[in-house]
Design a protein around this motif. Structure first.
Motif, PDB file in Angstrom:
ATOM      1  N   THR A  45       6.062   3.529  -6.095  1.00 40.20           N
ATOM      2  CA  THR A  45       6.153   3.363  -7.547  1.00 40.20           C
ATOM      3  C   THR A  45       4.745   3.198  -8.149  1.00 40.20           C
ATOM      4  O   THR A  45       3.808   2.825  -7.466  1.00 40.20           O
ATOM      5  CB  THR A  45       7.023   2.152  -7.929  1.00 40.20           C
ATOM      6  N   GLN A  46       4.685   3.492  -9.450  1.00 36.09           N
ATOM      7  CA  GLN A  46       3.392   3.527 -10.135  1.00 36.09           C
ATOM      8  C   GLN A  46       2.586   2.250  -9.904  1.00 36.09           C
ATOM      9  O   GLN A  46       1.415   2.280  -9.578  1.00 36.09           O
ATOM     10  CB  GLN A  46       3.640   3.739 -11.622  1.00 36.09           C
ATOM     11  N   LYS A  47       3.268   1.115 -10.134  1.00 33.74           N
ATOM     12  CA  LYS A  47       2.694  -0.172  -9.770  1.00 33.74           C
ATOM     13  C   LYS A  47       3.601  -0.684  -8.671  1.00 33.74           C
ATOM     14  O   LYS A  47       4.829  -0.605  -8.803  1.00 33.74           O
ATOM     15  CB  LYS A  47       2.721  -1.093 -10.988  1.00 33.74           C
ATOM     16  N   ALA A  48       3.027  -1.166  -7.577  1.00 38.26           N
ATOM     17  CA  ALA A  48       3.849  -1.475  -6.402  1.00 38.26           C
ATOM     18  C   ALA A  48       5.014  -2.396  -6.753  1.00 38.26           C
ATOM     19  O   ALA A  48       4.831  -3.407  -7.439  1.00 38.26           O
ATOM     20  CB  ALA A  48       2.988  -2.109  -5.328  1.00 38.26           C
ATOM     21  N   SER A  49       6.229  -2.014  -6.285  1.00 35.61           N
ATOM     22  CA  SER A  49       7.406  -2.842  -6.531  1.00 35.61           C
ATOM     23  C   SER A  49       7.628  -3.834  -5.412  1.00 35.61           C
ATOM     24  O   SER A  49       8.477  -4.717  -5.503  1.00 35.61           O
ATOM     25  CB  SER A  49       8.656  -1.964  -6.666  1.00 35.61           C
ATOM     26  N   ILE A  50       6.881  -3.656  -4.322  1.00 33.86           N
ATOM     27  CA  ILE A  50       6.840  -4.687  -3.279  1.00 33.86           C
ATOM     28  C   ILE A  50       5.373  -5.086  -3.182  1.00 33.86           C
ATOM     29  O   ILE A  50       4.493  -4.233  -3.135  1.00 33.86           O
ATOM     30  CB  ILE A  50       7.410  -4.171  -1.939  1.00 33.86           C
ATOM     31  N   PHE A  51       5.135  -6.386  -3.291  1.00 36.56           N
ATOM     32  CA  PHE A  51       3.740  -6.814  -3.359  1.00 36.56           C
ATOM     33  C   PHE A  51       3.595  -8.150  -2.660  1.00 36.56           C
ATOM     34  O   PHE A  51       4.563  -8.896  -2.512  1.00 36.56           O
ATOM     35  CB  PHE A  51       3.254  -6.917  -4.806  1.00 36.56           C
ATOM     36  N   ARG A 105       0.837  -1.199   0.000  1.00 40.07           N
ATOM     37  CA  ARG A 105       0.000   0.000   0.000  1.00 40.07           C
ATOM     38  C   ARG A 105       0.872   1.249   0.000  1.00 40.07           C
ATOM     39  O   ARG A 105       0.547   2.248  -0.649  1.00 40.07           O
ATOM     40  CB  ARG A 105      -0.888  -0.017   1.251  1.00 40.07           C
ATOM     41  N   ALA A 106       2.012   1.183   0.733  1.00 37.97           N
ATOM     42  CA  ALA A 106       2.844   2.373   0.909  1.00 37.97           C
ATOM     43  C   ALA A 106       3.790   2.607  -0.261  1.00 37.97           C
ATOM     44  O   ALA A 106       4.290   3.711  -0.437  1.00 37.97           O
ATOM     45  CB  ALA A 106       3.643   2.257   2.201  1.00 37.97           C
ATOM     46  N   CYS A 107       4.026   1.588  -1.070  1.00 39.51           N
ATOM     47  CA  CYS A 107       5.042   1.689  -2.120  1.00 39.51           C
ATOM     48  C   CYS A 107       4.736   2.853  -3.059  1.00 39.51           C
ATOM     49  O   CYS A 107       3.601   3.048  -3.489  1.00 39.51           O
ATOM     50  CB  CYS A 107       5.121   0.394  -2.909  1.00 39.51           C
TER      51      CYS A 107
END
Lengths: 268, 260
Positions: free
Chosen positions: B197-203, B193-195
């Motif tokens: 980048t445009q699309k989360a790079s940690i998921f 949620r906090a990432c």
């Protein structure tokens, strides 16, 4: 009588208020009736569970918790006494859709065009058996995956998604393809409750002396095969497929039909 | 009479055919749905297979969740209908201490035992999923300073730590790379949620999808505890076509070489 169809109004009130309680529970955290028709809690303590869903879980090989057994037993006992398909006509949200279908059907006189129904009413027992067999094979409660009943009900409480498509399909199927198609022919839950409520105490009773054979009851009844005694014998409607919806009682202008409590323990 | 019998046979055959056909379509549909593996379940959920057979789809967990994290799968979500799941990029699990979603489950599809340590509810022992870093798109790996996921993690400094590395190119800046410790991570998704980048790079992914397993063959020789694991290792014998022949025959076999 002041109201022409008191039972119909009562039924709609029952269906809508139960729905509203579930929705309020989800939105505002009201704890009168939480969950949905699959499993719920009354006042946050008394469990209620769909006995057919639990039966499928058992067939699927799930470990059954005490809560759910208690919940399913309460529901089964309740419907065992007042008639299994009371669920269908007084609680189930699909009933609103199929009633609308058959209302339009009557108004547009589709029934007079297509008199003979092409499908057997016993299909529901086949579907019921199939749902248990598939549950065993697939290891999931199979009917719950496709059930439009829980889909629609869950959808109204938690968000409908594509669920409106299920509503539309059933509506159109009942309207154009088969009279009382879903509830009267296919639905395995209805079949299950037919079996549960077969020996219930609350039954519609016919008095053939008062009957003038106008056949209005047969026209309005969703399961008119259960009214085979009309104009012939003074006996109660014994088939479990009767939903106790009381439409026949309302439309009868001769007061030949009424609810009665049957003494099952009387010696024959 | 004869006609009646014919009609009966025809009707029976038709019913049986119809039942078989609908059974096939039905089971194909259920199979298709249950095959989707990328679903994050609420804390304490049983293993996916057991979960699917046990969950009664009542939504009591969804109602109990104070953050609206949990959703019930709708038609069109392409998930087993009516089962609870969450999408951390939308709303992550905020890891309530009292875990309200779990005790309310009537079927124990959400099992209190799986989120308890020493008989007490402990959300830190939940294993909803595991966070994975895409080091190619994570800007911290590029050398741009970002520790959003590290700061957002409710088990700060344990589930995600920062690894410092000198930038050889400039000799000045350091890389501050986030590293997920999969044994601690609960998969709550607050990092996703906090990432930034445009699309989360940690998921967050389901653990059985994201994690590998070394097996009992490979043991850390320098760790006494880990060495005990080797006792569980079972012998695996692989026999190929070649190993049936004598070694010398195999060396003299020019067949494959000459073909090319």
């Amino acid at each position: 009588m002041i109201l022409k169809n008191p039972y119909l109004i009562l039924r709609r009130v029952s269906q809508i208020s139960i729905m509203t309680l579930y929705i309020l529970a989800n939105i505002y955290g009201l704890t009168i009736l939480q969950g949905n028709l699959s499993s719920s809690l009354i006042f946050g303590t008394i469990p209620l569970s769909d006995p057919l869903a639990v039966l499928q879980m058992i067939f699927a090989g799930a470990l059954i918790s005490t809560n759910i057994i208690v919940g399913a037993s309460i529901i089964t006992m309740f419907y065992f006494f007042i008639g299994g398909r009371v669920f269908c006509s007084w609680i189930c949200p699909i009933n609103l859709i199929t009633d609308l279908s058959s209302f339009i059907r009557r108004k547009l006189r589709f029934d007079t065009i297509q008199k003979k129904q092409p499908a057997s009413r016993n299909i529901r027992y086949w579907v019921l058996a199939l749902s248990l067999i598939l549950s065993t094979i697939l290891g999931v409660s199979a009917f719950e995956f496709i059930s439009p009943i829980s889909m629609v009900h869950r959808g109204l409480v938690f968000g409908l998604g594509f669920g409106w498509a299920a509503i539309l399909i059933i509506f159109l199927f009942d309207l154009f393809v088969l009279k009382n198609g879903w509830c009267g022919h296919i639905c395995p839950l209805g079949g299950f409750y037919s079996l549960v409520g077969k020996y219930s105490f609350l039954k519609v009773t016919h008095n053939h002396i008062k009957c003038t054979e106008c056949m209005k009851c047969k026209e309005v009844c969703h399961e008119n095969q259960v009214l085979s005694m009309i104009g012939k014998e003074s006996i109660p409607v014994l088939s479990g497929e009767c939903t106790n919806c009381a439409r026949c009682i309302e439309v009868c202008e001769d007061e030949a039909l009424n609810f009665s409590i049957i003494n099952r323990f009387a010696k024959k | 009479m004869n006609n009646d019998r014919r009609e009966f046979l025809l009707k029976s055959a038709r019913t049986v055919g119809l039942v078989c056909l609908s059974g096939l379509i039905w089971s194909a549909y259920v199979d298709e749905l249950t095959a989707s593996k990328l679903i994050l379940r609420p804390p304490g959920a049983l293993k996916e297979k057991d979960f699917l057979s046990t969950c009664i789809k009542c939504g009591l967990c969804v109602e109990a969740c104070p953050f609206d994290t949990l959703k019930l799968a709708k038609p069109g979500d392409n998930k087993p209908l009516g089962t609870p799941f969450f999408n951390p990029r939308d709303i992550p699990c905020y890891m309530c201490i009292d875990i309200p979603c779990v005790p309310v489950c009537p079927t124990n599809a959400l099992d209190e035992k799986l989120v308890s340590t020493n008989g007490k509810l402990d959300i830190n022992s939940a294993q909803m999923g595991v966070a994975i870093v895409d080091s190619q798109s994570c800007i911290a790996f590029w050398g741009i300073q970002c520790d959003a996921c590290y700061r957002a993690c409710p088990i700060l400094g344990q589930a995600i730590t920062i690894e410092y590395e000198k930038n050889e190119r400039t000799g000045k800046h350091s890389f501050m790379k986030p590293v997920v410790h999969t044994d601690v991570c609960t998969g709550c998704g607050l990092c996703e949620r906090a990432c930034v980048t445009q699309k989360a790079s940690i998921f967050v992914l389901p653990r059985e999808v994201a994690l590998g397993k070394a097996g009992d063959y490979y043991v850390k020789g320098w760790d006494e505890k880990d060495q005990r694991r080797v006792k569980n290792a079972k012998e695996i014998k692989t026999t190929t076509k070649i190993s049936k022949d004598k070694a010398i025959d195999s060396l003299n076999d020019m067949g494959d070489l000459l073909d090319d």
